[in-house]
Design a protein around this motif. Structure first.
Motif, PDB file in Angstrom:
ATOM      1  N   LEU A  23     -48.511  -9.583 -25.594  1.00  0.00           N
ATOM      2  CA  LEU A  23     -49.467  -8.582 -25.065  1.00  0.00           C
ATOM      3  C   LEU A  23     -49.331  -7.315 -26.034  1.00  0.00           C
ATOM      4  O   LEU A  23     -50.326  -6.604 -26.042  1.00  0.00           O
ATOM      5  N   THR A  50     -58.607 -23.296 -19.346  1.00  0.00           N
ATOM      6  CA  THR A  50     -59.914 -23.078 -18.918  1.00  0.00           C
ATOM      7  C   THR A  50     -60.300 -21.910 -20.084  1.00  0.00           C
ATOM      8  O   THR A  50     -61.628 -21.765 -19.672  1.00  0.00           O
ATOM      9  N   ILE A  51     -59.735 -21.266 -20.788  1.00  0.00           N
ATOM     10  CA  ILE A  51     -60.408 -20.265 -21.640  1.00  0.00           C
ATOM     11  C   ILE A  51     -60.251 -20.903 -23.287  1.00  0.00           C
ATOM     12  O   ILE A  51     -59.187 -21.396 -23.572  1.00  0.00           O
ATOM     13  N   ARG A  83     -57.742 -15.515 -28.695  1.00  0.00           N
ATOM     14  CA  ARG A  83     -57.475 -14.417 -28.482  1.00  0.00           C
ATOM     15  C   ARG A  83     -57.423 -13.942 -26.936  1.00  0.00           C
ATOM     16  O   ARG A  83     -56.242 -13.565 -26.467  1.00  0.00           O
ATOM     17  N   ILE A  84     -58.407 -14.473 -26.247  1.00  0.00           N
ATOM     18  CA  ILE A  84     -58.432 -14.076 -24.832  1.00  0.00           C
ATOM     19  C   ILE A  84     -57.486 -14.949 -24.046  1.00  0.00           C
ATOM     20  O   ILE A  84     -56.787 -14.327 -23.328  1.00  0.00           O
ATOM     21  N   ARG A 123     -54.030 -13.492 -24.065  1.00  0.00           N
ATOM     22  CA  ARG A 123     -53.753 -12.084 -23.362  1.00  0.00           C
ATOM     23  C   ARG A 123     -53.673 -12.636 -21.790  1.00  0.00           C
ATOM     24  O   ARG A 123     -52.930 -12.026 -21.194  1.00  0.00           O
ATOM     25  N   ILE A 124     -54.730 -13.370 -21.648  1.00  0.00           N
ATOM     26  CA  ILE A 124     -54.806 -13.692 -20.055  1.00  0.00           C
ATOM     27  C   ILE A 124     -53.641 -14.374 -19.469  1.00  0.00           C
ATOM     28  O   ILE A 124     -53.008 -14.400 -18.574  1.00  0.00           O
ATOM     29  N   PHE A 143     -46.791 -11.678 -14.701  1.00  0.00           N
ATOM     30  CA  PHE A 143     -47.059 -11.451 -13.436  1.00  0.00           C
ATOM     31  C   PHE A 143     -46.061 -12.494 -12.235  1.00  0.00           C
ATOM     32  O   PHE A 143     -45.352 -12.011 -11.514  1.00  0.00           O
ATOM     33  N   GLY A 197     -52.469  -7.219  -3.434  1.00  0.00           N
ATOM     34  CA  GLY A 197     -52.032  -6.957  -4.523  1.00  0.00           C
ATOM     35  C   GLY A 197     -51.929  -8.430  -5.259  1.00  0.00           C
ATOM     36  O   GLY A 197     -51.987  -8.110  -6.778  1.00  0.00           O
ATOM     37  N   LEU A 236     -55.179  -9.111  -9.155  1.00  0.00           N
ATOM     38  CA  LEU A 236     -54.983  -9.381 -10.617  1.00  0.00           C
ATOM     39  C   LEU A 236     -55.475 -10.732 -11.163  1.00  0.00           C
ATOM     40  O   LEU A 236     -56.192 -10.920 -12.090  1.00  0.00           O
ATOM     41  N   LEU A 246     -58.206 -12.120 -13.777  1.00  0.00           N
ATOM     42  CA  LEU A 246     -57.802 -13.177 -14.557  1.00  0.00           C
ATOM     43  C   LEU A 246     -58.736 -14.223 -14.693  1.00  0.00           C
ATOM     44  O   LEU A 246     -59.122 -14.720 -15.758  1.00  0.00           O
ATOM     45  N   ARG A 265     -62.094 -14.428 -16.514  1.00  0.00           N
ATOM     46  CA  ARG A 265     -62.254 -14.407 -18.039  1.00  0.00           C
ATOM     47  C   ARG A 265     -62.255 -16.029 -18.175  1.00  0.00           C
ATOM     48  O   ARG A 265     -62.290 -16.392 -19.498  1.00  0.00           O
ATOM     49  N   SER A 266     -62.192 -16.760 -17.185  1.00  0.00           N
ATOM     50  CA  SER A 266     -61.826 -18.272 -17.567  1.00  0.00           C
ATOM     51  C   SER A 266     -63.075 -18.896 -17.058  1.00  0.00           C
ATOM     52  O   SER A 266     -64.167 -18.416 -16.695  1.00  0.00           O
ATOM     53  N   SER A 267     -63.218 -20.103 -17.731  1.00  0.00           N
ATOM     54  CA  SER A 267     -64.564 -20.914 -17.527  1.00  0.00           C
ATOM     55  C   SER A 267     -64.394 -21.777 -16.191  1.00  0.00           C
ATOM     56  O   SER A 267     -65.657 -21.854 -15.549  1.00  0.00           O
ATOM     57  N   THR A 311     -46.912  -4.455 -11.107  1.00  0.00           N
ATOM     58  CA  THR A 311     -46.986  -5.088 -12.314  1.00  0.00           C
ATOM     59  C   THR A 311     -48.532  -5.428 -12.753  1.00  0.00           C
ATOM     60  O   THR A 311     -48.794  -5.315 -14.203  1.00  0.00           O
ATOM     61  N   SER A 312     -49.201  -5.510 -11.599  1.00  0.00           N
ATOM     62  CA  SER A 312     -50.727  -5.363 -11.756  1.00  0.00           C
ATOM     63  C   SER A 312     -51.197  -4.060 -12.578  1.00  0.00           C
ATOM     64  O   SER A 312     -51.888  -4.545 -13.553  1.00  0.00           O
ATOM     65  N   LEU A 366     -50.392  -4.684 -16.079  1.00  0.00           N
ATOM     66  CA  LEU A 366     -50.901  -5.564 -16.966  1.00  0.00           C
ATOM     67  C   LEU A 366     -52.451  -5.555 -17.168  1.00  0.00           C
ATOM     68  O   LEU A 366     -53.271  -6.312 -17.610  1.00  0.00           O
ATOM     69  N   TYR A 401     -54.535  -4.871 -20.204  1.00  0.00           N
ATOM     70  CA  TYR A 401     -54.654  -5.915 -21.081  1.00  0.00           C
ATOM     71  C   TYR A 401     -55.717  -7.116 -20.668  1.00  0.00           C
ATOM     72  O   TYR A 401     -56.539  -7.665 -21.431  1.00  0.00           O
ATOM     73  N   VAL A 402     -55.924  -7.205 -19.483  1.00  0.00           N
ATOM     74  CA  VAL A 402     -56.661  -8.081 -18.744  1.00  0.00           C
ATOM     75  C   VAL A 402     -58.169  -7.704 -18.810  1.00  0.00           C
ATOM     76  O   VAL A 402     -59.270  -8.292 -19.207  1.00  0.00           O
ATOM     77  N   ASN A 417     -59.602  -5.038 -20.626  1.00  0.00           N
ATOM     78  CA  ASN A 417     -59.992  -4.278 -22.025  1.00  0.00           C
ATOM     79  C   ASN A 417     -60.234  -5.586 -22.948  1.00  0.00           C
ATOM     80  O   ASN A 417     -59.468  -6.386 -22.858  1.00  0.00           O
ATOM     81  N   ASP A 418     -61.312  -5.581 -23.818  1.00  0.00           N
ATOM     82  CA  ASP A 418     -61.289  -6.431 -24.860  1.00  0.00           C
ATOM     83  C   ASP A 418     -60.735  -6.189 -25.823  1.00  0.00           C
ATOM     84  O   ASP A 418     -60.223  -4.832 -26.368  1.00  0.00           O
TER      85      ASP A 418
END
Lengths: 214, 224
Positions: free
Chosen positions: A51, A121-122, A126-127, A130-131, A138, B145, B149, B153, B156-158, B213-214, B217, B220-221, B223-224
């Motif tokens: 990170l 799944t990603i 780069r992403i 990070r994820i 966490f 809480g 987050l 996450l 961003r995934s498919s 923590t959220s 973190l 980072y989650v 922003n690109d």
């Protein structure tokens, strides 16, 4: 490592009621846990670095460390469950008993399982880095709470818990002679596997066609 | 600071207004709770459910409905294409805090619905109402809480459908153990606040840890 394995089978151990020869499992079961903890530590550290710096090498390191963490975690669960089956529950046929340490380890394995599902799944590296690093950190942050909550809910059969003798009272000096090298040996084995796997993953990454970053 | 509060409130207000317009999340969450009641009633012997089972079932329903309903909070931003706008105009912590407030509100409404449904259908009787209210409130904050987050996450995934429960449940175990025990204490007439003090401490700790923590973190989650 070889010496440890041979020593684990052949050396004389003190006879204890219930445990008897299954105590030899100490040389395998306990180091598995130390190794899993080491792997979790590596993985969390590299997630943090990933990170911070955004470089993919830390992501690869975190991934490989958690893969090996799952591997040693499952080995530890299996050895522990067999051990418990033939000592504490001989004749009852129970394999799983919701011991706090056992449960904690199982949850750890579940979290790493979820980590790999998330990774799969990603697609953009780069992403993904990070994820998945964010999830790893966490999840690691909530583990101390679990350590605090679980022992109040469940009874433990492990040494040091109520009514059980502490570790130092039941181990013979000769056993420690094998036990400590076994810990170092397993962590060393983890480290060798880890560096090799990271190297392979890095090479694969270089050989594969580069992703076009958007 | 005023600026930050203002931005957070704006995001929260925007979500509430959109929700009131479509009522998608709230309806699906509340119907989820109500639809699971007959399942419980027919699966179990309804005259013979103890306090432990009542509190466990109550929270399991709440956790599942949270896992089903709250995953949408960031996906909807992506579908409407408003992510870029939010990234440009607000700071990440504002987005997080606004979404967190909105999720707490949603889970609280689920908690209250589930509680009344249990009182109505399963003869759940509350002996220490204050403790139960505090437990529901702290449980909602901790749950929101942890979920907010993770919702960011999975946006961003498919594979967005089944992912949230997989990520969420292992993390929620300390929360579940404490809320179930505290709820059980609140239903027990021979009990008092002291019996649940440890659980409440864990709940406060859980909410604190997940939210802190959220916030750390989320940059980072988001922003690109």
């Amino acid at each position: 490592m070889t010496v440890v394995i041979i020593g684990g089978f052949l050396l004389r151990i003190p006879k204890l009621s219930i445990l008897e020869h299954t105590a030899r499992n100490l040389y395998y079961h306990v180091p598995m846990w130390f190794t899993m903890l080491a792997a979790a530590g590596f993985s969390a550290y590299h997630s943090y670095k990933s990170l911070r710096t955004g470089s993919l090498i830390h992501d690869i390191r975190a991934e490989e460390a958690s893969r090996l963490g799952i591997f040693f975690g499952i080995l530890g669960l299996v050895t522990g469950s067999i051990w418990a089956r033939y000592t504490w529950y001989v004749g009852q046929g129970i394999w799983w008993n919701f011991d706090p340490k056992q449960t904690l380890a199982a949850i750890g394995v579940l979290i790493y399982g979820a980590y790999f599902v998330l990774r799969s799944t990603i697609e953009i590296p780069r992403i993904r880095a990070r994820i998945s690093a964010a999830y790893n950190l966490f999840a690691s942050a909530t583990l101390p709470l679990l350590l605090y909550v679980l022992p109040r809910q469940l009874d433990s059969l492990h040494p040091g818990a109520e009514g059980n003798p502490a570790f130092s009272e039941i181990t013979h000096p000769l056993m420690r002679l094998v036990f400590y090298p076994a810990c170092i040996g397993f962590i060393g084995l983890f480290y060798v596997l880890y560096t090799q796997r990271v190297r392979v993953a890095q090479l694969k990454d270089q050989l594969a066609p580069q992703w076009e970053d958007d | 600071m005023m600026d930050w509060l203002h931005g957070t409130w704006a995001i929260f207000e925007k979500d509430v207004r959109l929700e009131l317009r479509s009522r998608y999340a709230i309806n699906s969450l509340l119907m989820f709770v109500l639809a699971s009641m007959p399942l419980i009633i027919f699966a179990l012997d309804r005259n013979n459910i103890g306090m432990r089972e009542q509190s466990a079932l109550l929270w399991i329903i709440i956790l599942f409905s949270a896992a089903v309903g709250l995953g949408r909070s960031f996906i909807s931003e992506q579908e409407r294409g408003t992510v870029l706008l939010l990234q440009l105009n607000t700071r990440p912590s504002m987005v997080y805090a606004g979404k967190l407030l909105f999720n707490i509100l949603l889970i609280l409404s689920v908690n209250i619905t589930a509680l009344f449904a249990f009182m109505f259908f399963l003869q759940l009787s509350v002996k220490i109402p204050g403790l139960l209210i505090v437990t529901l409130l702290l449980g909602a904050i901790g749950l929101a809480g942890a979920t907010t987050l993770l919702a960011a996450l999975i946006a961003r995934s498919s594979n967005q459908g089944a992912l949230l429960p997989v990520l969420l449940f292992p993390i929620l175990i300390p929360l579940l153990i404490s809320v179930v025990h505290a709820t059980q204490t609140a239903l027990d007439e021979n009990s008092n606040w002291n019996a649940a003090s440890e659980d409440l401490k864990v709940l406060i700790g859980f909410a604190g840890v997940t939210i802190t923590t959220s916030v750390l973190l989320f940059d980072y989650v988001w922003n690109d």
